[in-house]
Scaffold this active site. Structure first.
Site, PDB file in Angstrom:
ATOM      1  CE1 TYR A   1      -3.606   2.471   0.887  1.00 54.32           C
ATOM      2  CE2 TYR A   1      -1.443   3.852   1.931  1.00 54.32           C
ATOM      3  CZ  TYR A   1      -3.322   3.530   1.114  1.00 54.32           C
ATOM      4  OH  TYR A   1      -3.854   4.510   1.784  1.00 54.32           O
TER       5      TYR A   1
ATOM      6  CD  GLU B   1       6.998  -6.038   5.071  1.00 57.15           C
ATOM      7  OE1 GLU B   1       7.507  -6.549   3.892  1.00 57.15           O
ATOM      8  OE2 GLU B   1       5.243  -6.681   5.353  1.00 57.15           O
TER       9      GLU B   1
ATOM     10  CB  SER C   1       2.849 -22.585  28.548  1.00 61.47           C
ATOM     11  OG  SER C   1       3.785 -22.526  27.975  1.00 61.47           O
ATOM     12  N   GLY C   2       5.598 -24.802  29.747  1.00 59.50           N
ATOM     13  CA  GLY C   2       6.289 -25.741  29.072  1.00 59.50           C
ATOM     14  C   GLY C   2       6.432 -24.918  28.066  1.00 59.50           C
ATOM     15  N   GLY C   3       5.826 -23.940  27.291  1.00 63.56           N
ATOM     16  CA  GLY C   3       6.378 -23.436  25.898  1.00 63.56           C
ATOM     17  C   GLY C   3       7.998 -22.557  25.978  1.00 63.56           C
ATOM     18  CB  VAL C   4      10.162 -21.571  23.301  1.00 67.29           C
ATOM     19  CG1 VAL C   4       8.936 -20.281  22.833  1.00 67.29           C
ATOM     20  CG2 VAL C   4      11.417 -20.690  23.370  1.00 67.29           C
ATOM     21  CG  ASP C   5       6.800 -18.075  23.240  1.00 64.97           C
ATOM     22  OD1 ASP C   5       7.283 -18.016  22.892  1.00 64.97           O
ATOM     23  OD2 ASP C   5       5.311 -18.183  22.545  1.00 64.97           O
ATOM     24  CB  SER C   6       5.704 -19.093  30.056  1.00 66.89           C
ATOM     25  OG  SER C   6       6.172 -20.579  29.848  1.00 66.89           O
ATOM     26  CB  ALA C   7      10.955 -22.328  28.883  1.00 67.93           C
TER      27      ALA C   7
END
Ligand code: XMP
Length: 577
Positions: free
Chosen positions: A136, A225, A278-284
Site C-alpha cells: 500500500y 519484510e 506453559s512448557g513452551g519457549v515463551d513463558s520459559a
C-alpha cells in the site's frame, strides 16, 4: 511503585540525524523511528507489516526506537483543524534518516484511506531522506506523486515469482533476475510518476518494484519484510545500508540488558511476581529473564487446564525440574475449566472462557503465595509476543470493533480489567525467533527453545466446536502423539515450525475391516515460518503422510479419514480456530 508495563514505555526520540523513520500508513496510522540507541517501544499496536519490517531492520542490527504520531486522516477527521500541520511537524522534529511507508489492507481509492501529510515528499527531498513504499505504501507513493493506481484484474496473494532489473539500486548485485516473493494486493500501479523506472515485474506483468534514484524514492509491491520473500531481507538491507547509508549496531544483548533493567524498575525492590509456565519457549524465556532480574521473588506455576496434549503435565513438570531448575507448582484445574467449556462452540467465547478461568487460577495462586511468603504478589509475568498483540487489537482510531481483529489471544484479548495484577511482559515486542535467540543467550535449555509453539488455549483451538464432545480430546491427543512421534522419528521436528492434529466435528464414511464405518475426520497441519505471522505448509514426502495416515486409522478408534492442510498463512491462519 511504577505502573508502566515493560515493553510499552514512552520514549522520546530527540533530534537525531541517524534515525530511521518508519512511517506507518497502514491501519494503525502511526509512524516509527529507529535509531542506533537501545530500543524504546512506545506503544502496543501498529500494523503487521510495519512491525515485521521493523523486525527485519533489527536483524540488520538497526535498533528500532519507536515513536508515534497520528497520521493525516485520523487527525483530519477528529480534533485538529489543520490536518497536515502536526504530522509534518513530527517528521521535521524527529529528523529521520529513512522513511518506510508500509503495507496494509487499504485501497488508495477509498475515502479516508491513510495518506501522507501535504508537503511530505518535498520535505523528504529537501532533506535527502530516502523513502521506501511497501505494498500500500508503494501505491500511495505512486498516487500522490501523480501516477495511477487501479484495481488489478486479478488480485495476487501468496508466494509468486518476480523478475527484477539488477543494475537498479534496489537489486544491485542480486545473484539472479528472478526470485520468489510474498504478494498480497488487489490494486496495482498502472502508470508511474515522472522520474520513476520500473525495476521489477510479476509473471502477470504487474509493476512490483520502482525507483527514482534522483529523488531517492523506492517502491515494492510485494512484502520484502516477510520471511517467505526469498531475498526480501537482502533488499531491505540494501535499502538501509547501501542506499540510505545507515550503520548497524543493535544486538539481542541490548534487548536482554534493557528488559532486565525494565523488569527491575517496574517490579521494584520488594514486590513479588507470579508466572504461569506453559512448557513452551515463551513463558520459559520470560520467566528466566524475570528470574535474572528479581531472583526468588518470582513464583512459577504450571496450570493443567484439561486442554493439554498427551501426558503433557507429567512430561512438562519433569522438564522444569530437570532442565529449567526453577521451582514450579503444578495446579490441576482441568475439571473446573472443562465444566465451563461444555457446550461452548464459538471460538472467541472459548478463548475468553479459558482466559477468564486462567485469571481465576492466578488469583487463587496469588493467595497461596501470600500465605507462603507473607507478601501478596502484585505482578504477573506473561510470555506475550508481538504477533499476539497485533492480531488481537483493532486499529486505534479506526472505529472498528472487530472487523480487523483476527482473534483474541487469551493472553491479550481475554484479560478482565479487574485483574489485580500489574503485567510484566518482557517479550511483548518480540517475534518467536527473536525469543529463541534471547533464550539461547540466557542458556535456556534446548528442550524449551526447540519446542514447537503451543497456543495458550491449547487443544480448545484444535478441537473444532465443543471440546467436550464425546471422545474429542482423547482422540486428538492420540492422533497428535502418533503424528509428532512420526515427525521426530523422521528427523523432521526441527525443520518444522509447528505441527499438530485437528479434530473436526464431522464424520465421514469409510471401510475398515469388512465393515462400512461412520467415523471422525482428523486434520494434520505442519508449517514452516519464522514468526508465525506468515507461514507455508510443510512438504512431507507422500510416503511419510501415507504411513502416518495408516497408523492413525489403525490405532485410533473412531477415526477413518486423515486430511493434510496445504494452506499457507495468509489466507489461512496457523490454528484452525
Ligand atoms: P494463528 O492461528 O494466529 O497462529 O495464525 C499464530 C501462532 O500463534 C499461536 N496462537 C496462539 N497463541 N493464544 C496463544 O497463546 C492463542 O489464542 C493463540 N492462537 C494462535 C499459534 O499456535 C501459532 O503459533
Amino acid at each position: 511503585m511504577p505502573t508502566a508495563r515493560p515493553g510499552t514505555r514512552l520514549g522520546g526520540c530527540g533530534k537525531r540525524r541517524d534515525l530511521l523513520c518508519f512511517f506507518d500508513v497502514l491501519r494503525h496510522r502511526r509512524f516509527f523511528f529507529f535509531s542506533r540507541v537501545l530500543p524504546r517501544f512506545v506503544f502496543s499496536r501498529f500494523s503487521n507489516a510495519a512491525r515485521q519490517a521493523a523486525e527485519r531492520a533489527r536483524r540488520a542490527h538497526i535498533s528500532p526506537q519507536i515513536s508515534r504520531a497520528r497520521l493525516t486522516v485520523s487527525v483530519a477527521r477528529t480534533r485538529h483543524p489543520s490536518p497536515h500541520a502536526r504530522p509534518q511537524k513530527r517528521i521535521t522534529d524527529q529528523n529521520p534518516s529513512v522513511i518506510i511507508l508500509s503495507g496494509g489492507p487499504n485501497s488508495v481509492h477509498v475515502e479516508g484511506a491513510p495518506t501522507v501529510p501535504e508537503g511530505f515528499f518535498d520535505h523528504c527531498q529537501a532533506h535527502s531522506i530516502p523513502v521506501l513504499g511497501i505494498c500500500y505504501g508503494m501505491q500511495l507513493l505512486v498516487q500522490r506523486l501523480g501516477g495511477q493506481v487501479e484495481a488489478a484484474d486479478k488480485a495476487e496473494y501468496g508466494r509468486m515469482p518476480v523478475h527484477t532489473v539488477n543494475d537498479s539500486l534496489l537489486f544491485k548485485g542480486e545473484p539472479g533476475t528472478s526470485q520468489q516473493v510474498w504478494m498480497s494486493h488487489g490494486d496495482e500501479a498502472t502508470r508511474l510518476p515522472e522520474g520513476f523506472a520500473c525495476v521489477g515485474k510479476s509473471d502477470a506483468g504487474a509493476v512490483v518494484a520502482i525507483e527514482d534514484p534522483a529523488r531517492k524514492l523506492f517502491g515494492l509491491q510485494y512484502h520484502p519484510e516477510v520471511t517467505h520473500s526469498e531475498r526480501g531481507f537482502e533488499t531491505i538491507k540494501r535499502f538501509l545500508f547501501d542506499i540510505a547509508g545507515l550503520t548497524a549496531g543493535w544486538s539481542m544483548q541490548n534487548v536482554l540488558d534493557e528488559q532486565i533493567a525494565v523488569v527491575k524498575e517496574t517490579v521494584g525492590p520488594d514486590a513479588h511476581v507470579i508466572c504461569a509456565l506453559s512448557g513452551g519457549v515463551d513463558s520459559a524465556v520470560a520467566a528466566t529473564l524475570v528470574h535474572r532480574a528479581i531472583g526468588d521473588r518470582l513464583h512459577c506455576c504450571f496450570v493443567d487446564n484439561g486442554l493439554l496434549r498427551f501426558e503433557e503435565q507429567t512430561r512438562v513438570m519433569k522438564m522444569f525440574k530437570d532442565h529449567l531448575h526453577l521451582p514450579v507448582t503444578c495446579i490441576d484445574d482441568s475439571a473446573r475449566l472443562l465444566a465451563k467449556l461444555k457446550g461452548v462452540t464459538d471460538p472467541e467465547k472459548k478463548r475468553k472462557t479459558i482466559g477468564a478461568q486462567f485469571i481465576e487460577v492466578f488469583k487463587e495462586y496469588k493467595v497461596d503465595v501470600e500465605k507462603k511468603t507473607g507478601v501478596r504478589p502484585t505482578f504477573l509475568v506473561q510470555g506475550t509476543l508481538y504477533p499476539d498483540v497485533i492480531e488481537s487489537c483493532p486499529p486505534p482510531g479506526s472505529d472498528q470493533k472487530h472487523s480487523h481483529t483476527i482473534k483474541s489471544h487469551h493472553n491479550v484479548g481475554g484479560l478482565p480489567k479487574e485483574l489485580g495484577f500489574e503485567l510484566v511482559e518482557p517479550l511483548r515486542m518480540l517475534f518467536k525467533d527473536e525469543v529463541r535467540k534471547l533464550g539461547l543467550l540466557m542458556d535456556v535449555p534446548k528442550q524449551f527453545i526447540s519446542r514447537h509453539p503451543f497456543p495458550g488455549p491449547g487443544l480448545a483451538v484444535r478441537v473444532l466446536g465443543d471440546v467436550c464432545a464425546e471422545g474429542a480430546l482423547d482422540t486428538i491427543r492420540a492422533v497428535d502423539e502418533i503424528y509428532i512421534n512420526a515427525i521426530r522419528e523422521a528427523g523432521l521436528y526441527d525443520q518444522i515450525w509447528q505441527a499438530f492434529a485437528v479434530f473436526l466435528p464431522i464424520k465421514s464414511v469409510g471401510v475398515q475391516g469388512d465393515q462400512r464405518t461412520h467415523s471422525h475426520v482428523v486434520g494434520l497441519r505442519a508449517i514452516t515460518s519464522s514468526d508465525g505471522m506468515t507461514a507455508d505448509w510443510f512438504q512431507f514426502e507422500p510416503k511419510f503422510l501415507q504411513e502416518v495416515s495408516a497408523k492413525i486409522c489403525n490405532q485410533v478408534k473412531n477415526v477413518n479419514r486423515v486430511v493434510y492442510d496445504i494452506t499457507s498463512k495468509p489466507p489461512s491462519t496457523v490454528e484452525w480456530e
